[in-house]
Structures are given as C-alpha cells and as structure tokens.
Design a protein around this motif. Structure first.
Motif, mmCIF file in Angstrom:
data_model
loop_
_atom_site.group_PDB
_atom_site.id
_atom_site.type_symbol
_atom_site.label_atom_id
_atom_site.label_comp_id
_atom_site.label_asym_id
_atom_site.label_seq_id
_atom_site.Cartn_x
_atom_site.Cartn_y
_atom_site.Cartn_z
ATOM 1 N N ALA A 401 0.819 -1.076 0.069
ATOM 2 C CA ALA A 401 0.005 0.007 0.010
ATOM 3 C C ALA A 401 0.659 1.332 0.066
ATOM 4 C CB ALA A 401 -1.052 0.057 1.289
ATOM 5 N N SER A 402 1.933 1.359 0.555
ATOM 6 C CA SER A 402 2.799 2.326 0.768
ATOM 7 C C SER A 402 3.843 2.358 -0.488
ATOM 8 C CB SER A 402 3.737 2.245 1.816
ATOM 9 O OG SER A 402 4.734 1.393 1.865
ATOM 10 N N GLY A 403 3.950 1.660 -1.525
ATOM 11 C CA GLY A 403 4.344 1.550 -2.861
ATOM 12 C C GLY A 403 5.562 0.482 -3.032
ATOM 13 N N SER A 404 5.779 -0.330 -2.120
ATOM 14 C CA SER A 404 6.749 -1.243 -2.313
ATOM 15 C C SER A 404 6.442 -2.319 -3.445
ATOM 16 C CB SER A 404 7.041 -2.055 -0.861
ATOM 17 O OG SER A 404 7.677 -0.952 -0.038
ATOM 18 N N THR A 405 7.363 -2.703 -4.031
ATOM 19 C CA THR A 405 7.072 -3.692 -5.230
ATOM 20 C C THR A 405 7.125 -4.931 -4.770
ATOM 21 O OG1 THR A 405 9.442 -3.816 -5.778
ATOM 22 C CG2 THR A 405 8.344 -2.134 -6.948
ATOM 23 N N LEU A 406 6.713 -6.089 -5.570
ATOM 24 C CA LEU A 406 6.728 -7.449 -5.233
ATOM 25 C C LEU A 406 8.345 -7.801 -5.146
ATOM 26 C CD1 LEU A 406 5.291 -10.246 -4.700
ATOM 27 C CD2 LEU A 406 5.441 -10.600 -7.177
ATOM 28 N N ALA A 407 9.097 -7.398 -5.942
ATOM 29 C CA ALA A 407 10.564 -7.679 -5.818
ATOM 30 C C ALA A 407 11.139 -7.263 -4.604
ATOM 31 C CB ALA A 407 11.236 -7.200 -7.072
ATOM 32 N N ASP A 408 10.772 -5.971 -3.973
ATOM 33 C CA ASP A 408 11.273 -5.360 -2.744
ATOM 34 C C ASP A 408 10.715 -6.324 -1.619
ATOM 35 O OD1 ASP A 408 12.285 -3.166 -4.109
ATOM 36 O OD2 ASP A 408 10.480 -2.178 -3.826
ATOM 37 N N VAL A 409 9.654 -6.641 -1.524
ATOM 38 C CA VAL A 409 9.033 -7.385 -0.229
ATOM 39 C C VAL A 409 9.598 -8.625 -0.544
ATOM 40 C CG1 VAL A 409 6.900 -8.280 0.889
ATOM 41 C CG2 VAL A 409 7.082 -5.995 -0.109
ATOM 42 N N ALA A 410 9.678 -9.343 -1.682
ATOM 43 C CA ALA A 410 10.242 -10.738 -1.682
ATOM 44 C C ALA A 410 11.744 -10.829 -1.305
ATOM 45 C CB ALA A 410 10.039 -11.440 -3.106
ATOM 46 N N GLN A 411 12.365 -9.740 -1.597
ATOM 47 C CA GLN A 411 13.789 -9.784 -1.411
ATOM 48 C C GLN A 411 14.086 -9.644 0.253
ATOM 49 O OE1 GLN A 411 16.133 -6.581 -3.085
ATOM 50 N NE2 GLN A 411 18.106 -7.440 -2.038
ATOM 51 N N ALA A 412 13.288 -8.752 0.938
ATOM 52 C CA ALA A 412 13.299 -8.616 2.204
ATOM 53 C C ALA A 412 12.763 -9.851 3.161
ATOM 54 C CB ALA A 412 12.217 -7.339 2.883
ATOM 55 N N GLU A 413 12.056 -10.416 2.622
ATOM 56 C CA GLU A 413 11.244 -11.562 3.328
ATOM 57 C C GLU A 413 11.818 -13.162 2.987
ATOM 58 O OE1 GLU A 413 9.638 -11.238 5.868
ATOM 59 O OE2 GLU A 413 9.190 -9.260 5.696
ATOM 60 N N GLU A 414 12.798 -13.044 1.864
ATOM 61 C CA GLU A 414 13.636 -14.123 1.327
ATOM 62 C C GLU A 414 12.648 -14.942 0.797
ATOM 63 O OE1 GLU A 414 15.833 -15.854 4.398
ATOM 64 O OE2 GLU A 414 17.326 -14.117 4.574
ATOM 65 N N LEU A 415 11.701 -14.495 -0.245
ATOM 66 C CA LEU A 415 10.629 -15.314 -0.910
ATOM 67 C C LEU A 415 11.190 -15.282 -2.304
ATOM 68 C CD1 LEU A 415 7.258 -13.505 0.324
ATOM 69 C CD2 LEU A 415 8.386 -15.776 1.117
ATOM 70 N N LYS A 416 10.715 -16.449 -2.932
ATOM 71 C CA LYS A 416 11.168 -16.846 -4.250
ATOM 72 C C LYS A 416 10.037 -16.333 -5.163
ATOM 73 C CE LYS A 416 12.493 -20.482 -7.663
ATOM 74 N NZ LYS A 416 12.690 -21.873 -8.012
#
Length: 651
Positions: A401-416
């Motif tokens: 909601a604040s503008g983060s991309t899927l790639a940003d969140v996936a990298q931060a949470e170690e998701l593939k």
C-alpha cells in the motif's frame, strides 16, 4: 445472446434473481475475486446514471456491477470479451437488474417496509469470507474484506437491505396464479404431437477444391473472420508463495513464555474431576421430588422418567464448570456434591427442575510445570507461528500500500518469485496445450483477473491460516487474433471449408426446392448428381424434443422440423461449416392429452410458474412506475463507451 442472461429466465427463482439485485457485492466477497477498481476501471467520479425514486444509481456502481457480471460469465466462457458481453445484452441486463432492485427497495420503504439491522447482520454473518476459523463472524475478517474490496460498510448494508426488501415483496407476488383447463389441454396435447420426416446432409468436404488457395483470398477471409481466431485476454502473473513452515525454525517459546502461560492457566493444569451423569428435567419442584422418591424406591431413572412421559438424558462425562454452563451453577453444585449411584436434587435451571444420578467419577491429577512443559511449548509454538504469519501478511499489505514492489518485499522476506506465461482466465496457456498451472493458481487466477496492470501487489489466502501468495499482474494481453502466419494452416483449411460450404448450399437449396415442389427427397438427391450420405429418417414427438432440450442434446434439424409445415422442406447450416442439412417434413400426427391427467397436471404446473413469473414482472413494472425512474442517457452512454474502450464521441 449471452447464455447467462438467456438461461436465467428458465425458472421462477431465476426470474426472481433477474428482477432483483442479486447481491453483486456479496457475490464478490463470496468468490473473493473482485477488486475495488473493477477490471476495466470505473467511470471517473460518481455521477448519477439513473434516479430511482429517492435513490440514485451512480455511474461507478453501474460500471463495477457490469464488470463483475462480465467476469462471472467469463469464468464459464473464457473466449468471452467485454465487447461481446456488452453488445450481447450484458450491460442492459445488469442496468435493468439494478434499476429493479432500487425500485423495489424504494417502493417498500415508501409503504412502510423495512429490513432491520439485525436481519441485515444475520445475512452478513452468513458470508464465509466474513467468518473466522471457528465458523463464527469475525470483525477482523469483515473489516479486512471491506478494505480489500474498497467498499464501505454502508454500501454493503444498503445492498443487503435492498435484497431483503425484494425477497419480502416478490416472494408471494406470483402465488395463486390460475390456469384455465381450456388453455392447458391444447398445450399438453402439443407434447404428444408426432412428426415424421427425413434429413439429408450436403457436406462441404464434397465440394472442396484440393488445389492450394490463393494467398490474397486467404488473407481476405482471415480479415473478415478474425474474431473466429481471437485469443481471449491473457495475463502474466508474478507470485511468491509462503506458508507457516517458514517460522518452524524461528519460533522458540522462551522460559518466560512457558512459565507465564502456566501461571495464567492454573485452573487448566490443576487437579480436577469429571462425572458421568444422567438427568431428568421436570417442570415443577413437586414433580421432581415425586420422581426422585420413585427412583429412590428402586426404579431405574429411565423407567421412572418413562412412567411420567419423559426420558432420561445421558449428560456423559463432564466437568463441573461445563455442566454449570450447560444448566446452572445450582444444578452443577447439586450433581457434584452427590455420591455415586444415588439420586440427587432437585435443583433449578432455566429449563426446569433437575434430578441427577452420578454413574461414576473420574479423578484427573494436576500437572506440575515440568509435566506440562511439552504440551505448553507445543501450544505456544502453534499460536506464535499463527501470530507471526498474520503479522507478516499484514506487514506485506502495508508495504504494498505504501508503494513497495513485489520484488522489494520478496527480497526482504527471502521469498522466491515465480512467473507464469500468459494465461487465460481458466489457467490454460494458448501457446502450450501441455502446460499445467500449479494447484494454487486456481485461487490466484480469479484475483489476478480482477486486477489492473498498474494495481499494487496483493496478498491472497490460499489455505486459511496456513498458506498465502503475494501476486502481481505484470502484463495484460488484450483479446486479439494471432498473426496470420502463425495459424496459416488452420486458416487455409477453414477458407477451403468455407468455399466448399458455399457450393454445398447451392446444391442443398436446389434439393430443398425440388422437394417443396413435390419431388421425393431421395430422387431430388439423385437428380443433383452429387453422391451424398444416406438419408436419415426421423420419427419423434414434442415430448422427445423437450426431454432432449433439458439435456442440451437437441439436434438442430429436429428443432427446425417442429417449426415447419407438413409437406415442406428447408435447408439449415451444419455446425462448424461442415455442410448443409436438408430437412423434409412428411407427416404431422396431432396429439390428444384430454385423458392424460399426469400430462395435464404437469402442464398446468408449468403454466402456473409462467403466469407467476408474469405477475412478478408486472408487479415490478408497477413499482417502477410508482416510484419513478429517470435515466441519464448521456451518463449511461459514457459508461458503455468506457467499458468498450471508446472515447466520449463513440470512436
């Protein structure tokens, strides 16, 4: 005409749903696949599309409702595009349904009817999306769903109120429909009508020129029939799956957690007892004392209860606290003060006066902290993992909601992150017939096809409380035909078949004309000079036709035969350009249902339904006239054009 709007009229409940608002927003929650912005985007602002009594149907409500109805139909027919849906009557049908809904609600309110808050609450609580893991209404799930759909609580409640008022007004509108016998007999007799005829086919393949077709002719054919080859809208989806197992090695309850849990649940780990109890509940204290005396005299509780027209209830093994909750504290005190085998009571609850017999007592020893440690750690681990998963999904939603991309969140949470090819709404890949989507895609696709390409990523639930997916639509390929070069072999074949069909029609028309002038079908075929498949003889009744129609298996020539005059012949195009049928009707044998009570009763019942539907239709029309309906034609045109991707000038 779109099948959705054609088939909905086939039953009384279908008519009811057609004429009242069928809860598009509620349906959206139930299927969890409607975004707040709609598939094609809502009309900017919320102008008035229609004034209905004291209510207004806004352009944004209309646009969203049409989009929702389109997506519902598209799940059944993945080849459907928005233009075909709108031009086929989808837009007008949704508009009329909404107007009827508003008119019914305004009419009801005008004459003092109301859908109370408690009634609306009950309807909302029944929606699975709003329920928690225990099957009960969850305020948290309710608020989250409203936020995800971009719908206010007032809007949702207004929709349910309209539905409930429609149910109150329309349910009885068709009752009492009277059908005269003089009308029933002729129609029932039609079902017994028999027709005999012949069917021949003039196949297109018999007239195909085997030489390669001219490229210019094929190109012109493709241009004129491009819709035949149109591939429905496709979407490429990026997604990252995650589940509670990611916390298995991260969540370790501390000693402080374990001790705190034990201290907060001392009653749970303290020594306790359960009692296996039978009881009888009587209306008065005197009656309870009398029955107690009878049992004390040697009669069993079951026999004593039966002697006064009652029965003994087996409460089973239960703790004192649970028994108090099920009856009253006084009853529990009475039962848990008694000794085994003796009748106790009476004691009073809201249900009456209880007497009880304790059959046996089980002592449950208490547990020390050391003894309970394994159980506590397991329970704390489960609850902390559940809490961590809920926190993660909430945090990811906030990040998106604040503008983060899927790639940003996936990298931060170690998701593939995985990506699909361009998929149809049903999960098929038009470029690879062997492609099989992952099982989770069954839940991902409906949400993905409700999103826009520029929409924020979303977190969706795959397995409640266990597995989730963060998804993003990365590309939307609008419905379009592929390049001719890619499907040239298919188009060449269709062109040759089309040319053969044109020649086959000329022959079929000649045969049909000859039969109409009195020539036998077999001789007309022989005179054509073309070797054709054998003639098929048909002998059927309207009842057979109706039965096959219910099964969806009526051959088109048979349907046509029952609309022809005796001694005539007609031609009919075969499916998929395979050729032309020549249908000759030789004989009509009228039916007589005067002595068929079963058929007469069934026909009368069907007529009552038809008449009831007509009464409902007329009642709704009367309500519309009573409250008044004023359409804003300019606004309606703007909504229609925007759905079709046109400019305000209609280009």
């Amino acid at each position: 005409m779109i099948s959705f709007f054609r088939n909905i009229f086939k039953s009384k409940i279908g008519l009811f749903l057609t004429f009242c608002f069928i809860g598009l927003i509620a349906f959206a929650f139930a299927t969890a696949d409607v975004s707040s912005s709609g598939t094609f985007g809502g009309v900017t602002g919320s102008g008035t599309a229609v004034e209905v009594g004291d209510s207004e149907l806004t352009t944004s409500e209309l646009s969203e409702s049409v989009n929702n109805a389109f997506r519902t139909e598209q799940r059944q027919d993945t080849t459907l595009d928005i233009k075909t849906f709108v031009d086929g009557g989808g837009f007008d049908s949704v508009l009329e349904r909404l107007i009827n809904s508003f008119a019914i609600a305004d009419f009801g309110k005008k004459y003092g009817m109301n859908a109370g808050k408690r009634l609306v609450d009950g309807e909302i609580a029944s929606i699975p999306t709003f329920q928690g893991a225990n099957g009960q209404f969850s305020e948290e799930n309710f608020r989250r769903a409203l936020q995800q759909q971009g719908i206010s609580e007032k809007q949702l409640r207004d929709d349910f109120s309209r539905n409930l008022l429609a149910e109150q007004l329309l349910t009885v509108s068709g009752f009492g429909a009277f059908v005269p016998q003089k009308l029933v007999v002729p129609y029932a007799s039609l079902l017994l009508e028999a027709r005999q005829g012949q069917v021949a086919i003039v196949p297109s393949v018999a007239f195909i020129d085997q030489s390669p077709p001219a490229p210019a002719a094929v190109a012109a054919f493709y241009a004129a029939n491009s819709s035949r080859y149109t591939i429905p809208e496709r979407r490429t989806i990026s997604y990252a799956l995650f589940d509670k197992s990611r916390f298995n090695d991260r969540i370790k309850p501390t000693e402080k957690d374990v001790t705190g849990f034990y201290n907060l649940n001392t009653a749970r780990f303290a020594a306790s007892e359960t009692r296996n109890i039978d009881q009888v509940i009587l209306p008065t204290e005197a009656a309870a004392n009398a029955l107690k005396t009878t049992i004390a005299g040697g009669m069993s509780m079951a026999e004593a209860a039966q002697s006064v027209g009652l029965s003994a209830a087996e409460v089973g093994s239960i703790t004192k606290a649970d028994f108090a909750s099920a009856s009253s504290q006084a009853v529990a005190d009475m039962a848990f003060a008694a000794t085994t085998g003796n009748v106790a009571g009476p004691a009073q609850s809201a249900l009456g006066w209880h007497i009880a017999v304790v059959k046996d007592i089980t002592q449950i020893p208490g547990q020390t902290l050391a003894e309970a440690r394994t159980e506590i750690i397991a329970e704390l681990t489960r609850s902390q993992i559940d809490e961590a998963l809920a926190d993660l999904t909430s945090a990811m939603e906030d990040e998106f909601a604040s503008g983060s991309t899927l790639a940003d969140v996936a990298q931060a949470e170690e998701l593939k992150i995985e990506a699909t090819p361009g998929l149809l709404a049903n999960g098929q890949n038009p470029d690879d017939q062997n492609y099989r989507p992952i099982p989770e895609m069954q839940l991902i696709l409906p949400v993905a096809f409700s999103m826009e390409e520029e929409s924020d990523p979303q977190v969706i639930e795959i397995i409640p409380g266990q597995q989730y997916a963060a998804i993003k639509v990365t590309q939307i390929s609008e419905a379009a035909p592929p390049p001719l070069a890619k499907i040239k072999q298919l188009v060449d074949r269709d062109y040759m078949m089309d040319e053969g069909s044109k020649k086959a029609k000329l022959v079929a028309d000649e045969i049909s004309k000859a039969v109409g002038e009195g020539t036998a079908l077999s001789k007309a075929i022989a005179d054509s000079g073309v070797k054709l498949p054998n003639i098929e003889r048909v002998n059927s009744t309207r009842a057979d036709l109706a039965r096959q129609s219910q099964q969806g298996q009526v051959p088109p020539p048979l349907t046509l035969m029952f609309s022809m005059a005796e001694g005539t012949a007609k031609t009919l195009r075969a499916p998929q350009n395979q050729g032309w049928f020549v249908i000759a009707l030789d004989k009509i044998e009228p039916g007589d249902a005067a002595a068929r009570d079963d058929l007469l009763n069934a026909t009368k019942a069907q007529f009552k339904q038809v008449f009831g539907n007509e009464y409902t239709d007329q009642f709704i029309r009367a309500m519309r006239e009573d409250v008044g309906v004023d359409k804003n034609d300019d606004a309606l045109t703007a909504v229609r054009n925007q759905l079709l991707g046109r400019t305000s000038g209609g280009n």
